[in-house]
Design a protein around this motif. Structure first.
Motif, PDB file in Angstrom:
ATOM      1  N   ALA A  15       0.916  -1.112   0.158  1.00  0.00           N
ATOM      2  CA  ALA A  15      -0.059   0.134  -0.014  1.00  0.00           C
ATOM      3  C   ALA A  15       1.153   1.222   0.058  1.00  0.00           C
ATOM      4  CB  ALA A  15      -0.836   0.036   1.140  1.00  0.00           C
ATOM      5  N   HIS A  19       0.192   1.785  -3.724  1.00  0.00           N
ATOM      6  CA  HIS A  19      -0.935   2.325  -3.792  1.00  0.00           C
ATOM      7  C   HIS A  19      -0.907   3.834  -3.775  1.00  0.00           C
ATOM      8  CE1 HIS A  19      -3.549  -1.683  -4.544  1.00  0.00           C
ATOM      9  NE2 HIS A  19      -2.317  -2.078  -4.000  1.00  0.00           N
ATOM     10  N   SER A  66      -9.779   0.606  -1.370  1.00  0.00           N
ATOM     11  CA  SER A  66      -8.760  -0.470  -1.455  1.00  0.00           C
ATOM     12  C   SER A  66      -8.438  -1.457  -0.646  1.00  0.00           C
ATOM     13  CB  SER A  66      -7.255   0.174  -2.165  1.00  0.00           C
ATOM     14  OG  SER A  66      -7.838   0.835  -3.344  1.00  0.00           O
ATOM     15  N   CYS A  68      -6.028  -4.159   0.752  1.00  0.00           N
ATOM     16  CA  CYS A  68      -4.494  -4.476   0.608  1.00  0.00           C
ATOM     17  C   CYS A  68      -4.030  -5.795   1.685  1.00  0.00           C
ATOM     18  CB  CYS A  68      -3.648  -3.493   0.498  1.00  0.00           C
ATOM     19  SG  CYS A  68      -4.005  -2.217  -0.982  1.00  0.00           S
ATOM     20  N   GLU A  91      -6.548  -6.163  -3.967  1.00  0.00           N
ATOM     21  CA  GLU A  91      -5.265  -6.707  -4.242  1.00  0.00           C
ATOM     22  C   GLU A  91      -5.111  -8.076  -4.739  1.00  0.00           C
ATOM     23  OE1 GLU A  91      -2.098  -6.660  -5.061  1.00  0.00           O
ATOM     24  OE2 GLU A  91      -1.311  -4.648  -4.958  1.00  0.00           O
ATOM     25  N   TYR A 270       0.557   0.294 -11.265  1.00  0.00           N
ATOM     26  CA  TYR A 270      -0.524   0.757 -10.581  1.00  0.00           C
ATOM     27  C   TYR A 270      -0.977   1.960 -10.759  1.00  0.00           C
ATOM     28  CZ  TYR A 270       0.331  -3.180  -7.271  1.00  0.00           C
ATOM     29  OH  TYR A 270       0.458  -4.312  -6.623  1.00  0.00           O
TER      30      TYR A 270
END
Length: 313
Positions: A15, A19, A66, A68, A91, A270
């Motif tokens: 992350a 991310h 998100s 993760c 993910e 990403y």
């Protein structure tokens, strides 16, 4: 101005390293919260919560999340977030089991929300170019070589070598996702041998045999290993019946073909994921591809088990 306020659930290494900068580079998103940071510091000005339930309550105008975390709890987290009216990005691998992936897709559809199961290796420009080169052709031979150093990439992460951690298939699913993106025919697992350390419940290496069910199938194999030190090897070699040959190296970042200089696209796996997520959100359309994960499950289902030396971090 950002359209979507996003929260990250499971604020660990992936992350922080991937991310956060990808979200910052995508104008449609604004990072609004993180949780389950495991001691890591959140970006400046971004609130941090101990758990996703606190985050959902504490940031009332959150639009998307998100997820993760390790794969085991992802289905239950996704279910709670979808029920709370949030769109979800997952993910890889997207959940703890293939059946759970289908449940996430069903819940997203029932809630009228978007779910996006991501496989970052598919977002390399070189992988996309390879898929275009192979379109309409017939596969003849295939060799996947995916060898890396577990201690280097996942230091001390015992969960990844426990039951449900997937072992070598945590990185190996990247190779499988490349295959499902570039190959001109569907590919299946026809045989497998998995190598389990004496003190672990997940495999540290795997030998795979693939098939497409066509008479043209030659040698279609994969060798995955988490014990390689020194230079790391992530390559996919493909040959088709018309003589086309190509090699993807560096995890799909570089495409090599005879007589041509290597093609290397931008390092934007990403950012490309978040660009596609923004498009899916705009269309109100989910994308929950379970095929790479199904290949992992099939390998476990068909595998011969071989015990090898104990492994310790």
């Amino acid at each position: 101005m950002a359209k979507y306020k996003i929260g990250i659930i499971g604020f660990g290494k992936i992350a922080r390293d991937q991310h956060v900068p990808a979200i910052a580079a995508t104008p449609e998103f604004q990072l609004a919260a993180v949780c389950n940071s495991g001691g890591g510091s959140p970006p400046d000005g971004v609130p941090s919560f101990d758990g996703y339930d606190a985050m959902l309550k504490g940031v009332a105008d959150l639009d998307v999340v998100s997820i993760c975390t390790p794969p085991g709890p992802r289905r239950s987290i996704a279910a709670a977030c979808l029920a709370a009216g949030k769109d979800v990005l997952l993910e890889k691998p997207p959940a703890g089991t293939v059946t759970e992936v289908a449940d996430i897709a069903h819940r997203a559809d029932a809630a009228g929300k978007v779910a996006f199961a991501t496989y970052h290796a598919q977002h390399n420009a070189a992988v996309k170019r390879a898929a275009d080169m192979l379109a309409g052709k017939t596969l003849k031979s295939l060799r996947v070589t995916w060898k890396e150093d577990l201690r280097r990439w996942h230091p001390g992460q015992d969960w990844i070598m426990a039951a449900g951690g997937f072992g070598i298939f945590d990185p190996g699913i990247n190779a499988l996702s490349i295959l499902t993106r570039i190959l001109p025919q569907p590919v299946f697992i026809s045989a497998a041998e998995l190598f389990f350390p004496a003190n672990r419940e997940a495999p540290i290496a795997a030998n795979l045999t693939f098939g497409t069910g066509l008479a043209t199938d030659g040698q279609l194999v994969g060798e995955l290993d988490w014990r390689q030190t020194g230079p790391q090897t992530w390559s996919v070699d493909v040959e088709t019946t018309d003589g086309t040959k190509l090699t993807l190296v560096d995890g799909g970042a570089q495409l090599q073909t005879a007589g041509e200089p290597p093609f290397v696209g931008p390092a934007d796996e990403y950012p490309d994921i978040y660009k596609e997520f923004a498009a899916l959100l705009a269309d109100g359309r989910s994308k929950v591809d379970a095929v790479p994960f199904q290949l992992v499950a099939d390998a476990f289902m068909l595998a011969k088990r071989t015990e090898v030396a104990a492994f310790d971090f």
